[in-house]
Design a protein around this motif. Structure first.
Motif, PDB file in Angstrom:
ATOM      1  N   LEU A   1       0.826  -1.204   0.000  1.00  0.00           N
ATOM      2  CA  LEU A   1       0.000   0.000   0.000  1.00  0.00           C
ATOM      3  C   LEU A   1       0.863   1.257   0.000  1.00  0.00           C
ATOM      4  CD1 LEU A   1      -2.967  -0.579   2.496  1.00  0.00           C
ATOM      5  CD2 LEU A   1      -3.128  -0.117   0.061  1.00  0.00           C
ATOM      6  N   GLN A   2       1.817   1.312   0.914  1.00  0.00           N
ATOM      7  CA  GLN A   2       2.632   2.508   1.078  1.00  0.00           C
ATOM      8  C   GLN A   2       3.463   2.790  -0.160  1.00  0.00           C
ATOM      9  OE1 GLN A   2       4.561   1.157   4.603  1.00  0.00           O
ATOM     10  NE2 GLN A   2       2.860   1.697   5.940  1.00  0.00           N
ATOM     11  N   GLN A   3       4.089   1.766  -0.723  1.00  0.00           N
ATOM     12  CA  GLN A   3       4.919   1.974  -1.908  1.00  0.00           C
ATOM     13  C   GLN A   3       4.071   2.312  -3.125  1.00  0.00           C
ATOM     14  OE1 GLN A   3       7.655  -1.298  -2.446  1.00  0.00           O
ATOM     15  NE2 GLN A   3       8.730  -0.859  -0.523  1.00  0.00           N
ATOM     16  N   SER A   4       2.893   1.702  -3.223  1.00  0.00           N
ATOM     17  CA  SER A   4       2.007   1.982  -4.358  1.00  0.00           C
ATOM     18  C   SER A   4       1.478   3.415  -4.305  1.00  0.00           C
ATOM     19  CB  SER A   4       0.837   0.992  -4.365  1.00  0.00           C
ATOM     20  OG  SER A   4       1.294  -0.330  -4.534  1.00  0.00           O
ATOM     21  N   PHE A   5       1.054   3.863  -3.124  1.00  0.00           N
ATOM     22  CA  PHE A   5       0.550   5.226  -2.988  1.00  0.00           C
ATOM     23  C   PHE A   5       1.659   6.249  -3.205  1.00  0.00           C
ATOM     24  CE2 PHE A   5      -3.000   3.671   0.081  1.00  0.00           C
ATOM     25  CZ  PHE A   5      -3.742   3.263  -1.008  1.00  0.00           C
ATOM     26  N   ALA A   6       2.874   5.931  -2.756  1.00  0.00           N
ATOM     27  CA  ALA A   6       3.996   6.854  -2.965  1.00  0.00           C
ATOM     28  C   ALA A   6       4.327   6.964  -4.446  1.00  0.00           C
ATOM     29  CB  ALA A   6       5.216   6.392  -2.168  1.00  0.00           C
ATOM     30  N   ALA A   7       4.327   5.835  -5.161  1.00  0.00           N
ATOM     31  CA  ALA A   7       4.639   5.848  -6.589  1.00  0.00           C
ATOM     32  C   ALA A   7       3.578   6.599  -7.392  1.00  0.00           C
ATOM     33  CB  ALA A   7       4.779   4.417  -7.102  1.00  0.00           C
ATOM     34  N   ALA A   8       2.331   6.556  -6.915  1.00  0.00           N
ATOM     35  CA  ALA A   8       1.221   7.218  -7.621  1.00  0.00           C
ATOM     36  C   ALA A   8       0.881   8.565  -6.993  1.00  0.00           C
ATOM     37  CB  ALA A   8      -0.004   6.311  -7.617  1.00  0.00           C
TER      38      ALA A   8
ATOM     39  N   GLU B   1       0.255  -1.277  -9.150  1.00  0.00           N
ATOM     40  CA  GLU B   1       0.565  -1.604  -7.768  1.00  0.00           C
ATOM     41  C   GLU B   1       2.010  -2.084  -7.648  1.00  0.00           C
ATOM     42  OE1 GLU B   1      -2.511  -3.180  -5.044  1.00  0.00           O
ATOM     43  OE2 GLU B   1      -1.376  -5.052  -5.211  1.00  0.00           O
ATOM     44  N   GLN B   2       2.664  -1.691  -6.556  1.00  0.00           N
ATOM     45  CA  GLN B   2       4.040  -2.084  -6.284  1.00  0.00           C
ATOM     46  C   GLN B   2       4.037  -3.264  -5.298  1.00  0.00           C
ATOM     47  OE1 GLN B   2       6.454  -0.005  -7.958  1.00  0.00           O
ATOM     48  NE2 GLN B   2       4.513   0.706  -8.823  1.00  0.00           N
ATOM     49  N   ILE B   3       4.361  -4.450  -5.792  1.00  0.00           N
ATOM     50  CA  ILE B   3       4.351  -5.639  -4.946  1.00  0.00           C
ATOM     51  C   ILE B   3       5.616  -5.666  -4.094  1.00  0.00           C
ATOM     52  CG2 ILE B   3       4.183  -8.142  -4.867  1.00  0.00           C
ATOM     53  CD1 ILE B   3       1.714  -6.722  -5.966  1.00  0.00           C
ATOM     54  N   ALA B   4       5.449  -5.877  -2.778  1.00  0.00           N
ATOM     55  CA  ALA B   4       6.590  -5.814  -1.860  1.00  0.00           C
ATOM     56  C   ALA B   4       6.643  -7.040  -0.965  1.00  0.00           C
ATOM     57  CB  ALA B   4       6.494  -4.550  -1.006  1.00  0.00           C
ATOM     58  N   ASN B   5       7.816  -7.239  -0.345  1.00  0.00           N
ATOM     59  CA  ASN B   5       8.021  -8.267   0.685  1.00  0.00           C
ATOM     60  C   ASN B   5       7.724  -9.680   0.196  1.00  0.00           C
ATOM     61  OD1 ASN B   5       8.948  -6.560   2.664  1.00  0.00           O
ATOM     62  ND2 ASN B   5       6.938  -6.233   3.586  1.00  0.00           N
TER      63      ASN B   5
END
Length: 315
Positions: free
Chosen positions: A20-27, A211-215
């Motif tokens: 969520l955090q990385q996706s919102f930051a990228a967008a 979406e940025q998939i993480a972890n």
């Protein structure tokens, strides 16, 4: 400030928070053009959890920072002043604020956080929960990879995430100002898109973002090896070797799974499941779906059978 909405995402850990955090930051820019503002970097909003702790040194990352209590409190005050200014600059918008540690705050400190944010807009708490056994396995991996643990996450810790924490959120923010999202539902349609769509906000798909998939997960052998390594070289140890950690994390093998649960654990889960289902509408697997640890007597019989088998093979 009633024209400003603050969506306060409180976690919990291992429920898609980094995605969520990385996706919102990228967008960020695309969202901002639609009056949706994501505050902070592509991870937990800095020092938001620490700022409301009675004792900041209970937070492991504060202990590892090398700062004194006074230095940490001064840092946190500055961070909260900056947050207040950012909230004021974005009046009239939907603001997303995320820090997965916030769900761990005691009720009094969580109330203080709510009261800090309330003058800046209508605060709505968002908590993401996950099936208990799946969460136990995922959290064990995360803690071991971070070098913060050398054992599996306890059942009591997991039960808080599906019971005590969501009940506390509803108590502090009010049921009408609390939303509970199920991780298994989020990953089916996309974590960020499901989150945004739930509040009738433009999704990443609609605004042309991804979406940025993480972890990513590591194997069971990797988790076991890291547990052994962490006993001697936990995070903060002078001789902890990042290259060795990377080699251990890359060990191949089957997916790591948390240990089965004891009958008493299953009963405690069943009671908590009934409570959060009735009071909050949470949807969790029935008790019989959880893996049950065999009775101790059965375990002893199996061990005896294995020993007899080995003896026969040697004859």
């Amino acid at each position: 400030m009633q024209d400003t909405t603050i969506l306060l995402h409180l976690g919990t850990h291992k429920t898609g928070t980094t995605t969520l955090q990385q996706s919102f930051a990228a967008a960020r820019q695309a969202l901002r053009s639609r009056d949706v503002v994501f505050l902070g970097p592509g991870n937990s909003y800095p020092h938001l959890y620490s700022a409301f702790l009675t004792d900041p040194m209970i937070f492991p990352w504060n202990r590892l920072s090398g700062l004194t209590v006074d230095q940490i409190r001064d840092r946190d005050r500055k961070a909260m002043n900056e947050l207040a200014a950012a909230l004021d600059r974005n009046r009239g918008k939907t603001i997303i604020l995320s820090n997965e540690y916030l769900a761990m705050l005691p009720p009094e400190q969580m109330t203080a956080l709510r009261d800090f944010l309330s003058p800046h807009g209508q605060v709505h708490a968002v908590y993401v929960y996950r099936e208990l056994h799946s969460w136990l396995g995922s959290n064990t991996q995360q803690m071991v990879k971070a070098g913060l643990s050398s054992r599996g996450t306890s059942f009591a810790t997991g039960l808080k995430r599906v019971g005590d924490f969501p009940l506390k959120v509803a108590q502090v923010f009010g049921r009408e100002n609390s939303t509970f999202l199920r991780f298994e539902d989020l990953i089916r349609e996309g974590v960020a898109d499901t989150f945004l769509g739930h509040f009738n906000l433009p999704t990443l798909t609609e605004i042309g973002c991804t979406e940025q998939i993480a972890n990513t997960a590591v194997s069971g052998p990797a988790v076991s090896a890291l547990m052994v390594y962490n006993r001697d070289f936990p995070t903060g140890h002078a001789d902890r070797d990042p290259q060795q950690v990377a080699r251990l994390m890359a060990l191949p093998g089957e997916k790591y799974r948390a240990a089965a649960l004891r009958p008493n654990d299953i009963r405690a889960y069943s009671a908590m499941r009934d409570k959060v289902q009735a009071e909050l509408g949470l949807r969790l697997a029935p008790p019989e779906a959880l893996p049950l640890l065999p009775h101790p007597r059965l375990i002893r019989l199996r061990r005896m059978a294995e020993r007899m088998k080995r003896r026969l093979l040697r004859l």
